[in-house]
Design an enzyme around this catalytic site. Structure first.
Site, PDB file in Angstrom:
ATOM      1  N   GLU A 152       0.825  -1.209   0.000  1.00  0.00           N
ATOM      2  CA  GLU A 152       0.000   0.000   0.000  1.00  0.00           C
ATOM      3  C   GLU A 152       0.860   1.259   0.000  1.00  0.00           C
ATOM      4  O   GLU A 152       1.668   1.454   0.916  1.00  0.00           O
ATOM      5  CB  GLU A 152      -0.902   0.023   1.239  1.00  0.00           C
ATOM      6  CG  GLU A 152      -1.724   1.293   1.360  1.00  0.00           C
ATOM      7  CD  GLU A 152      -2.435   1.424   2.697  1.00  0.00           C
ATOM      8  OE1 GLU A 152      -3.317   2.278   2.816  1.00  0.00           O
ATOM      9  OE2 GLU A 152      -2.089   0.662   3.632  1.00  0.00           O
ATOM     10  N   GLU A 251     -11.623   2.799   6.584  1.00  0.00           N
ATOM     11  CA  GLU A 251     -10.495   3.101   7.473  1.00  0.00           C
ATOM     12  C   GLU A 251     -10.465   4.598   7.748  1.00  0.00           C
ATOM     13  O   GLU A 251      -9.628   5.330   7.217  1.00  0.00           O
ATOM     14  CB  GLU A 251      -9.175   2.634   6.849  1.00  0.00           C
ATOM     15  CG  GLU A 251      -8.020   2.672   7.845  1.00  0.00           C
ATOM     16  CD  GLU A 251      -6.682   2.287   7.230  1.00  0.00           C
ATOM     17  OE1 GLU A 251      -6.098   1.288   7.678  1.00  0.00           O
ATOM     18  OE2 GLU A 251      -6.244   2.987   6.300  1.00  0.00           O
TER      19      GLU A 251
END
Length: 273
Positions: A152, A251
């Protein structure tokens, strides 16, 4: 049609962690993700999933450490991964093996592997080589278990010095590793902060089949997706038009009560089995 996973490291912060599974199910989530499971027994987490009819769709490999106690404490001690750190290969391998052990118990198909922070004066080329070599090894381990590993890009404002920061950088790593078991976790919050032009990047990268998971949050405060400069209804339409069938991880840091703030979810976003 979008399908959303509750990130239990961020949502329901007023509750003890193990109670967040029930809260997520009560709010209509059928899947969860979170930062790391290593502070709890895998069997206990699996029981919470079963009791609440939830699927585990993602968690992180340990941020550092050679032993389970070290792995459980690594994030709080400031570690942010070892995959790109020369000299930390033993910790990286131990962490991947522990993550795969948890994934087997939790029936989790994806593990996010963090690259780590760039030390002062580091040889960045050596870090890139270390990252590629480590990921090639890890992909072979994941393949034996039928798991995918994810990397990521994380923006430099939230995590100054993190090795992997931009989408193109992550996809170049995938080119070098050349494994179907390595994919990209595309966090639209990090993408907007680091690069902008989010819709165009979705159109660029999703058709490659290399983006296996998406995460969202409002920009710039990282609160609910309906707060801030990104227009998520439009981005959800882009994802649908591109045929994205993966999970979207929530998130974000709730501005208030998590349950009361879920009005941003599309009305027709019934999660798929």
């Amino acid at each position: 049609m979008s399908q959303f996973a509750a990130n239990l490291s961020w949502l329901y912060p007023h509750l003890p962690f193990l109670d967040r599974f029930e809260a997520a199910a009560r709010d209509g989530f059928t899947a969860v993700e979170y930062l790391a499971p290593y502070g709890w027994e895998a069997g206990e987490l699996a029981a919470r999933l079963r009791t609440n009819g939830l699927r585990q769709v993602l968690f992180n490999a340990p941020a550092a450490g050679l032993t389970p106690p070290e792995m459980a404490a690594a994030w709080q001690s400031g570690a942010r991964g070892t995959a790109a750190l020369p000299g930390q290969e033993a910790a990286f391998r131990a962490g991947v093996q522990e993550a795969l052990r948890y994934a087997a118990v939790l029936d989790c198909p994806r593990i996010h592997v963090m690259s780590g922070m760039v030390p002062v004066g580091a040889d960045v080329a050596a870090m890139q080589t270390t990252l590629i070599d480590n990921l090639r090894w890890a992909c072979m381990q994941a393949a034996a278990q039928g798991c995918q590993l994810l990397i990521e890009p994380i923006n430099a404002r939230d995590m100054p010095g993190y090795f992997l920061q931009r989408q193109a950088q992550a996809h170049a790593v995938l080119d070098a590793v050349d494994s179907p078991h390595l994919k990209v976790l595309m966090d639209l919050y990090h993408c907007q902060v680091a690069e902008g032009d989010v819709a165009s990047k979705l159109r660029q990268y999703l058709p490659t089949g290399r983006v296996a998971h998406i995460q969202i949050a409002g920009v710039p405060e990282r609160q609910e997706p309906d707060i801030g400069e990104l227009h998520y209804p439009y981005l959800f339409d882009v994802l649908d038009a591109l045929g994205y069938a993966g999970w979207i991880g929530c998130e974000y840091r709730p501005a208030g009560d998590t349950s009361s703030g879920l009005g941003w979810r599309p009305r027709d976003s019934t999660p798929r089995p």
